[in-house]
Design an enzyme around this catalytic site. Structure first.
Site, short mmCIF file in Angstrom:
data_model
loop_
_atom_site.label_atom_id
_atom_site.label_comp_id
_atom_site.label_asym_id
_atom_site.label_seq_id
_atom_site.Cartn_x
_atom_site.Cartn_y
_atom_site.Cartn_z
N HIS A 124 7.50 -6.60 -2.54
CA HIS A 124 6.28 -6.36 -3.33
C HIS A 124 6.72 -5.77 -4.67
O HIS A 124 7.75 -5.09 -4.74
CB HIS A 124 5.43 -5.35 -2.54
N ASP A 147 10.17 0.28 2.75
CA ASP A 147 8.78 0.16 2.34
C ASP A 147 7.97 -0.22 3.59
O ASP A 147 7.98 -1.39 4.00
CB ASP A 147 8.67 -0.90 1.24
N GLN A 175 3.28 -2.11 4.93
CA GLN A 175 2.64 -3.11 5.81
C GLN A 175 2.92 -2.88 7.29
O GLN A 175 2.20 -3.40 8.13
CB GLN A 175 3.11 -4.52 5.43
N LYS A 228 -4.05 1.71 3.93
CA LYS A 228 -3.77 0.54 4.77
C LYS A 228 -3.71 0.94 6.24
O LYS A 228 -3.42 0.12 7.11
CB LYS A 228 -2.44 -0.10 4.36
N CYS A 261 1.13 -9.64 -5.43
CA CYS A 261 2.10 -8.71 -6.05
C CYS A 261 3.52 -9.02 -5.58
O CYS A 261 4.32 -8.09 -5.34
CB CYS A 261 1.74 -7.25 -5.75
N1 PMP Z 1 4.57 -2.54 -0.46
C1 PMP Z 1 3.94 -3.51 0.20
C2 PMP Z 1 4.72 -4.41 1.11
C3 PMP Z 1 2.57 -3.68 0.05
O1 PMP Z 1 1.94 -4.66 0.70
C4 PMP Z 1 1.86 -2.79 -0.81
C5 PMP Z 1 0.36 -2.93 -1.02
N2 PMP Z 1 -0.10 -4.22 -1.19
C6 PMP Z 1 2.58 -1.80 -1.46
C7 PMP Z 1 3.92 -1.70 -1.26
C8 PMP Z 1 1.92 -0.86 -2.40
O2 PMP Z 1 0.96 -0.10 -1.79
P1 PMP Z 1 -0.01 0.80 -2.71
O3 PMP Z 1 -0.69 -0.17 -3.63
O4 PMP Z 1 -0.94 1.42 -1.74
O5 PMP Z 1 0.86 1.74 -3.43
#
Ligand code: PMP
Length: 414
Positions: free
Chosen positions: A122, A199, A202, A225, A365
């Site tokens: 991401h 990270d 998810q 999430k 993203c």
């Molecule tokens: N890493 C991953 C794999 C994600 O899916 C996301 C959120 N889509 C994030 C990081 C970032 O999370 P946040 O926008 O809550 O900071």
């Protein structure tokens, strides 16, 4: 077996309709819905205990401080962290990664060093490292992915060298659903003297997590999430690493003493929490973790695994569909990306919305991953503990309706 009917009763939003149809919420990888226990915790905090924390000597401040610090202990237990001293609250997972990139990265990286990332990251686990590489002269390196969306571990073996100072990678891909073998990746990095950052944005809502068993140095996730409120991220890091790091932001709360020209730092984890934190949302996040644990992460995983297998089977039956990521199984979570031939994913998303089915369409993203897959965007359905097979059937019916509608309009246009 989860009592999904019972669970659904806890989520008020699941009772609403969208465009006159009962809502089918399959955008859980973007953010999950909140149970009434979490919503009530927010209202309860502001109705009964609202005060600023740590500094107060009155009853409300003590209550608020105890609840906030209680949520930290709760988070440590959820992640199986050795102690709450390794838990820092941030705004989101993105900020937690930026904190490490800025505080650890700037102080420890130099020209010749490498940060090893993957092609499935991401932007949140990519751009902060690009920024820190630019600032320090360190290089970025990448582990590629196979056509079925798995990390090429043989490439990891080659790219992990004495130059590697950090391996930062996602536990579960938000696009492919791939679950990466964290313990194996971390063990290899450790043998090479590199740190690992996971990270878990998810994975944390869907799998049991044990940072000690995983053997990672840093793990981040986002409360929103995980059935919790927006505005709260978690940074877990080994205590000795946090001790060695300088603060990310300066201000109140993060200091031990301050003079006009300089200051000394508070102990961890408060050294990394400058200013008034997001007290109410952190407290409600603790309630979300209670909720997840009461149901049980292994049971949640089992339910979602079944649902994912069912969804993938039903989707595969459709003509002209491309599904991305590994087949349903041990190393796959419930984020399911797909494309339908001749239909733009945004059109698919809009058509599904008319049927009351919420999915996501776009680059998620993860633009470098989109390029690797050779597409500009995908449609993505993603499941959570409250989803049902009937909802998957509604998804399939809505996709069918969308295909019929667009085929008809193509014919009319022709
Ligand atoms: N890493 C991953 C794999 C994600 O899916 C996301 C959120 N889509 C994030 C990081 C970032 O999370 P946040 O926008 O809550 O900071």
């Amino acid at each position: 077996m989860l009592d999904v009917k019972h669970i659904r009763e806890d989520f008020p939003i699941l009772r609403r309709t969208v465009h006159g149809k009962p809502l089918v919420y399959l955008d859980n990888a973007a953010t999950t819905q909140k149970p009434r226990q979490v919503i009530e915790a927010l209202v309860g905090y502001y109705s009964r205990s609202n005060a600023n924390i740590h500094r107060g000597i009155h009853a409300l401040a003590e209550e608020a401080t105890a609840a906030y610090e209680g949520a930290r202990e709760r988070t440590a237990r959820f992640l199986h962290a050795p102690s709450e001293r390794g838990i820092v609250f941030t705004r989101n997972a993105t900020e937690a990664i930026n904190l490490v990139a800025q505080s650890w990265g700037r102080a420890n990286l130099k020209p010749g060093d490498e940060i090893l990332l993957t092609e499935m990251e991401h932007h949140a686990n990519l751009v902060p490292w690009q920024m820190v590489a630019k600032a320090t002269g360190a290089q970025l390196a990448f582990i590629g992915i196979s056509d079925d969306g798995r990390l090429k571990l043989e490439e990891y073996e080659q790219k992990l060298t004495r130059k590697t100072k950090l391996v930062a990678f996602t536990h579960m891909s938000n696009v492919l659903g791939t679950i990466n073998p964290v313990a194996d990746i971390a063990a290899r990095a450790r043998r090479m003297g590199a740190l690992t950052l996971v990270d878990a944005a998810q994975s944390a809502p869907h799998l049991p997590l044990d940072v000690q068993a995983l053997g990672c140095d840093v793990l981040v996730c986002s409360a929103h999430k995980m059935l919790g409120p927006t505005g709260v991220g978690v940074l877990y890091a080994k205590e000795e690493l946090l001790e060695r790091m300088d603060p990310f932001l300066g201000g109140g709360e993060m200091i031990s003493d301050v003079w006009l020209t300089h200051a000394t730092w508070n102990e961890i984890p408060w050294k990394f929490e400058a200013g008034t934190p997001n007290i109410a949302d952190v407290i409600a996040f603790g309630v979300a973790l209670d909720y997840l644990d009461r149901i049980g992460m292994p049971a949640i995983r089992a339910h979602e695994r079944e649902l994912t297998a069912y969804a993938m089977k039903r989707l595969q039956e459709l003509k002209d569909i491309t599904l991305y990521g590994p087949p349903a199984g041990e190393d796959r979570g419930g984020a399911i990306s797909f494309n339908l031939e001749g239909l733009h994913p945004h059109d698919v998303g809009t058509a599904l919305d008319h049927e009351g089915v919420a999915i996501r369409a776009g680059h998620h993203c993860a633009k470098p991953l989109m390029r690797r897959l050779g597409v500009a965007a995908t449609a993505r359905a993603s499941v959570a503990l409250y989803n049902t097979t009937e909802e998957i059937d509604r998804l399939i019916e809505a996709i069918d309706a969308a295909r019929r509608f667009f085929q008809r309009s193509i014919k009319v246009a022709a």
